[in-house]
Design a protein around this motif. Structure first.
Motif, PDB file in Angstrom:
ATOM      1  N   ILE A  26       0.844  -1.234   0.029  1.00 42.15           N
ATOM      2  CA  ILE A  26      -0.002   0.073   0.300  1.00 42.15           C
ATOM      3  C   ILE A  26       0.864   1.328   0.112  1.00 42.15           C
ATOM      4  N   LEU A  27       1.772   1.349   0.798  1.00 38.63           N
ATOM      5  CA  LEU A  27       2.706   2.374   0.765  1.00 38.63           C
ATOM      6  C   LEU A  27       3.477   2.586  -0.413  1.00 38.63           C
ATOM      7  N   PHE A  28       4.046   1.620  -1.018  1.00 44.87           N
ATOM      8  CA  PHE A  28       4.591   1.659  -2.401  1.00 44.87           C
ATOM      9  C   PHE A  28       3.741   2.264  -3.375  1.00 44.87           C
ATOM     10  N   MET A  36      -4.649   8.043  -4.049  1.00 42.41           N
ATOM     11  CA  MET A  36      -5.327   6.813  -4.774  1.00 42.41           C
ATOM     12  C   MET A  36      -6.706   6.771  -4.023  1.00 42.41           C
ATOM     13  N   ARG A  37      -7.452   6.360  -4.848  1.00 44.99           N
ATOM     14  CA  ARG A  37      -8.773   5.939  -4.343  1.00 44.99           C
ATOM     15  C   ARG A  37      -8.950   4.396  -3.938  1.00 44.99           C
ATOM     16  N   TYR A  38      -9.964   4.019  -3.324  1.00 45.32           N
ATOM     17  CA  TYR A  38      -9.689   2.620  -2.507  1.00 45.32           C
ATOM     18  C   TYR A  38      -9.796   1.631  -3.819  1.00 45.32           C
ATOM     19  N   GLY A  39     -10.617   1.764  -4.953  1.00 47.88           N
ATOM     20  CA  GLY A  39     -10.535   0.900  -5.897  1.00 47.88           C
ATOM     21  C   GLY A  39      -9.299   0.784  -6.717  1.00 47.88           C
ATOM     22  N   LEU A  45      -3.304  -3.754  -6.137  1.00 48.43           N
ATOM     23  CA  LEU A  45      -2.728  -4.785  -5.313  1.00 48.43           C
ATOM     24  C   LEU A  45      -3.122  -6.194  -5.641  1.00 48.43           C
ATOM     25  N   GLY A  46      -3.870  -6.121  -6.596  1.00 47.65           N
ATOM     26  CA  GLY A  46      -4.374  -7.616  -7.283  1.00 47.65           C
ATOM     27  C   GLY A  46      -5.330  -8.308  -6.278  1.00 47.65           C
ATOM     28  N   ASN A  47      -4.708  -9.547  -5.656  1.00 52.82           N
ATOM     29  CA  ASN A  47      -5.711 -10.384  -4.996  1.00 52.82           C
ATOM     30  C   ASN A  47      -5.875 -10.009  -3.468  1.00 52.82           C
ATOM     31  N   HIS A  50     -11.052  -7.636   0.204  1.00 48.07           N
ATOM     32  CA  HIS A  50     -11.960  -6.318   0.626  1.00 48.07           C
ATOM     33  C   HIS A  50     -11.518  -6.203   2.208  1.00 48.07           C
ATOM     34  N   LYS A  51     -11.861  -6.926   2.936  1.00 54.93           N
ATOM     35  CA  LYS A  51     -11.668  -7.123   4.382  1.00 54.93           C
ATOM     36  C   LYS A  51     -10.335  -6.763   4.880  1.00 54.93           C
ATOM     37  N   MET A  52      -9.342  -7.639   4.063  1.00 53.44           N
ATOM     38  CA  MET A  52      -7.853  -7.250   4.478  1.00 53.44           C
ATOM     39  C   MET A  52      -7.434  -5.784   3.966  1.00 53.44           C
ATOM     40  N   LEU A  53      -7.862  -5.299   2.844  1.00 57.16           N
ATOM     41  CA  LEU A  53      -7.644  -4.223   2.348  1.00 57.16           C
ATOM     42  C   LEU A  53      -8.032  -2.927   3.416  1.00 57.16           C
ATOM     43  N   SER A  54      -9.332  -3.186   3.564  1.00 56.94           N
ATOM     44  CA  SER A  54      -9.924  -2.140   4.655  1.00 56.94           C
ATOM     45  C   SER A  54      -9.274  -2.176   6.060  1.00 56.94           C
TER      46      SER A  54
END
Length: 110
Positions: A26-28, A36-39, A45-47, A50-54
């Protein structure tokens, strides 16, 4: 020097801010794209789920590494960027990228 003379706290604190499978990724992306927007992050990030990214974004925001800006509109618009503290980590990330560039095997793939 024995282990009792070594203060591990600064190292442990720094690692606690970036540990986890996705935080450095994410930092990269925020380093390279600034905002950047969430989408956009999810796509970059690829795979990641949603839960992990949030979860990772919330952790980075709580730790003061990123800034979350929400716009009051429909549909909701949320943008993420590095905070001053997050930007101060970028020389470390840059050094890591440089090391990777110098040592990556020719046959290595994602």
């Amino acid at each position: 020097m024995n282990n009792q003379e070594i203060d591990i706290r600064p190292f442990a604190y720094a690692i606690s801010l970036i540990e986890g499978k996705w935080k450095m990724h994410i930092l990269f992306w925020l380093w390279k794209n600034e905002i950047m927007r969430y989408g956009e992050l999810k796509k970059a990030l690829g795979n990641v789920t949603h839960k992990m990214l949030s979860s990772q974004l919330k952790g980075l925001e709580q730790d003061g590494i990123i800034i979350r800006k929400e716009y009051p509109q429909v549909p909701p618009k949320v943008e993420y960027s590095l905070s001053v503290t997050g930007r101060s980590m970028m020389p470390i990330l840059s050094s890591l990228c440089q090391w990777g560039n110098e040592h990556i095997p020719t046959n290595w793939t994602l």
